[in-house]
Design a protein around this motif. Structure first.
Motif, mmCIF file in Angstrom:
data_model
loop_
_atom_site.group_PDB
_atom_site.id
_atom_site.type_symbol
_atom_site.label_atom_id
_atom_site.label_comp_id
_atom_site.label_asym_id
_atom_site.label_seq_id
_atom_site.Cartn_x
_atom_site.Cartn_y
_atom_site.Cartn_z
ATOM 1 N N GLN A 23 0.848 -1.192 0.000
ATOM 2 C CA GLN A 23 0.000 0.000 0.000
ATOM 3 C C GLN A 23 0.882 1.241 0.000
ATOM 4 O OE1 GLN A 23 -1.561 1.245 3.703
ATOM 5 N NE2 GLN A 23 -2.306 3.126 2.763
ATOM 6 N N TYR B 180 1.151 5.259 0.747
ATOM 7 C CA TYR B 180 0.479 6.324 1.504
ATOM 8 C C TYR B 180 1.186 7.657 1.263
ATOM 9 C CZ TYR B 180 3.995 4.607 4.848
ATOM 10 O OH TYR B 180 5.153 4.166 5.445
ATOM 11 N N TRP C 147 -2.913 10.907 -1.963
ATOM 12 C CA TRP C 147 -4.318 10.540 -1.985
ATOM 13 C C TRP C 147 -4.734 10.341 -3.445
ATOM 14 C CZ3 TRP C 147 -6.010 9.547 2.746
ATOM 15 C CH2 TRP C 147 -5.426 10.214 3.827
ATOM 16 N N PRO C 148 -5.591 9.346 -3.714
ATOM 17 C CA PRO C 148 -6.127 8.359 -2.780
ATOM 18 C C PRO C 148 -5.092 7.316 -2.391
ATOM 19 C CG PRO C 148 -6.798 7.801 -4.990
ATOM 20 C CD PRO C 148 -6.061 9.109 -5.096
ATOM 21 N N LEU C 149 -5.209 6.807 -1.165
ATOM 22 C CA LEU C 149 -4.388 5.684 -0.762
ATOM 23 C C LEU C 149 -4.734 4.493 -1.660
ATOM 24 C CD1 LEU C 149 -4.858 5.899 3.121
ATOM 25 C CD2 LEU C 149 -3.210 7.115 1.666
ATOM 26 N N PHE D 175 -3.863 0.252 -2.766
ATOM 27 C CA PHE D 175 -3.286 -1.046 -2.456
ATOM 28 C C PHE D 175 -2.964 -1.790 -3.747
ATOM 29 C CE2 PHE D 175 -4.078 -1.554 2.106
ATOM 30 C CZ PHE D 175 -5.075 -0.609 2.342
ATOM 31 N N LEU E 284 -7.970 -5.362 -1.108
ATOM 32 C CA LEU E 284 -8.309 -4.255 -0.217
ATOM 33 C C LEU E 284 -8.512 -2.969 -1.002
ATOM 34 C CD1 LEU E 284 -5.581 -5.032 2.478
ATOM 35 C CD2 LEU E 284 -8.020 -5.622 2.579
ATOM 36 N N TRP F 272 -9.129 1.159 -0.140
ATOM 37 C CA TRP F 272 -9.294 2.257 0.802
ATOM 38 C C TRP F 272 -10.592 3.005 0.479
ATOM 39 C CZ3 TRP F 272 -9.031 7.555 -0.667
ATOM 40 C CH2 TRP F 272 -9.152 8.449 0.400
ATOM 41 N N TYR G 197 -10.759 12.603 3.639
ATOM 42 C CA TYR G 197 -10.588 12.233 2.243
ATOM 43 C C TYR G 197 -11.437 10.992 1.988
ATOM 44 C CZ TYR G 197 -6.509 15.296 1.691
ATOM 45 O OH TYR G 197 -5.673 16.384 1.613
ATOM 46 N N ALA H 126 -12.460 8.007 -1.227
ATOM 47 C CA ALA H 126 -12.182 7.474 -2.552
ATOM 48 C C ALA H 126 -13.208 8.005 -3.546
ATOM 49 C CB ALA H 126 -12.227 5.955 -2.514
ATOM 50 N N THR I 88 -1.208 10.651 7.252
ATOM 51 C CA THR I 88 -0.592 10.069 6.062
ATOM 52 C C THR I 88 0.366 8.956 6.439
ATOM 53 O OG1 THR I 88 1.014 11.865 6.169
ATOM 54 C CG2 THR I 88 -0.830 12.125 4.652
ATOM 55 N N ASP I 89 -0.089 8.077 7.283
ATOM 56 C CA ASP I 89 0.683 6.907 7.704
ATOM 57 C C ASP I 89 -0.071 5.645 7.321
ATOM 58 O OD1 ASP I 89 2.367 7.802 10.845
ATOM 59 O OD2 ASP I 89 2.979 7.917 8.751
ATOM 60 N N PRO I 90 0.603 4.496 7.317
ATOM 61 C CA PRO I 90 -0.125 3.246 7.065
ATOM 62 C C PRO I 90 -1.011 2.918 8.258
ATOM 63 C CG PRO I 90 2.111 2.763 7.757
ATOM 64 C CD PRO I 90 2.043 4.260 7.563
#
Lengths: 107, 119
Positions: free
Chosen positions: A89, A91, A94-96, A98, B45, B47, B59, B61, B103-105
Motif C-alpha cells: 500500500q 500512503y 491521496w487516494p491511498l 493497495f 483491499l 481504501w 478524504y 475514494a 498520512t501513515d499506514p
C-alpha cells in the motif's frame, strides 16, 4: 491515482525456503510504502512501513526494501504461519492505494 | 490492549443507507487518524475514507465520493461511516483502522463488518 502492481499473483514456496514478493508503483511514492499480511477470515496486519521498517512484533525473517517505484518484501525462511496473502500500500498520495495482493501458498 | 470493534453491517437494498460504527479502546483515540478500508468477497483491499485526528480533514475514494462520509466522535471514542445511495458494488467487509498520522499506514485493524447490498 497511483496504481500499485504486485507480482507474482501466486507464489508457491516450500516451508523453510525464501519468498520474494514485488510491488511496483506507477509513480514514485518515495519510501511511503507498507506491507500487510492477511490470513483467511482475519483482518490485515501491518508488517512493514516506511518501505523497510518492521512493525511492532513482526519477526526478523520479514524484511522490506526499495524506494521510489520498486519495492520488495522478503520472507527469509518461510514458516507454516506465513502462508497468507500479502498486500502493498502506498500512503504518499491521496487516494491511498493497495496492490492486488500476492498469495503465498505451500508448494 | 488495542481494540477496534465495527458494527452496523447489514443487508440493505440498492439505493438504501447505512451507518457503520467503530468503537475504539486501548489507545488514546483522539491522538490517531482513522480510516475505513473495504474488501469485496474474494477480492483485494480498497481504501474508502480517512479522517484526521481532530476530524476537520477528510478524504474519500472517488468510488464513494458524494455518497459516503466519514466522521468521528472523540469524546466517545467512535468512528463512523455514513453510507447512502448504496450499490451492489459496495458489498464488502468494511474494516476500520488506525494510523499514527493522517498520512501513515494503518497499524491496527478491526475485524470488520459485512455490508451486503442486494434486492
Amino acid at each position: 491515482e497511483i496504481v500499485m502492481t504486485q507480482s507474482p499473483a501466486i507464489l508457491s514456496v516450500s516451508p523453510g525456503e525464501r519468498a520474494t514478493l514485488s510491488c511496483r508503483a506507477s509513480h514514485t511514492v518515495s519510501s511511503n510504502l507498507g506491507w500487510y499480511q492477511q490470513k483467511p477470515g482475519q483482518a490485515p496486519r501491518l508488517l512493514i512501513y516506511g518501505a523497510s521498517l518492521r512493525a511492532t512484533g513482526v519477526p526478523a525473517r520479514f524484511s522490506g526494501s526499495g524506494s521510489g517505484t520498486e519495492f520488495t518484501l522478503t520472507i527469509s525462511i518461510l514458516q507454516s504461519e506465513d502462508f497468507a496473502i500479502y498486500y502493498c500500500q502506498q500512503y504518499n498520495n491521496w487516494p491511498l492505494t493497495f496492490g492486488g495482493g500476492t498469495k503465498v501458498e505451500i508448494k | 490492549e488495542v481494540q477496534l470493534m465495527e458494527s452496523g453491517g447489514d443487508l440493505v437494498q440498492p439505493g438504501g443507507s447505512l451507518r457503520l460504527s467503530c468503537a475504539a479502546s486501548g489507545f488514546t483515540f483522539n491522538s490517531y487518524a482513522m480510516g475505513w478500508v473495504r474488501q469485496a468477497p474474494g477480492r483485494g483491499l480498497e481504501w474508502v475514507a480517512s479522517i484526521s485526528v481532530s476530524g476537520d480533514t477528510t478524504y474519500c475514494a472517488d468510488s464513494v465520493k458524494g455518497r459516503f462520509s466519514i466522521s468521528r466522535d472523540n469524546s466517545n471514542n467512535r468512528l463512523y461511516l455514513q453510507m447512502s445511495s448504496l450499490r451492489a458494488e459496495d458489498t464488502a467487509v468494511y474494516y476500520c483502522a488506525k494510523a499514527e498520522l493522517f498520512t501513515d499506514p494503518f497499524d491496527f485493524w478491526g475485524q470488520g463488518t459485512m455490508v451486503i447490498v442486494s434486492s
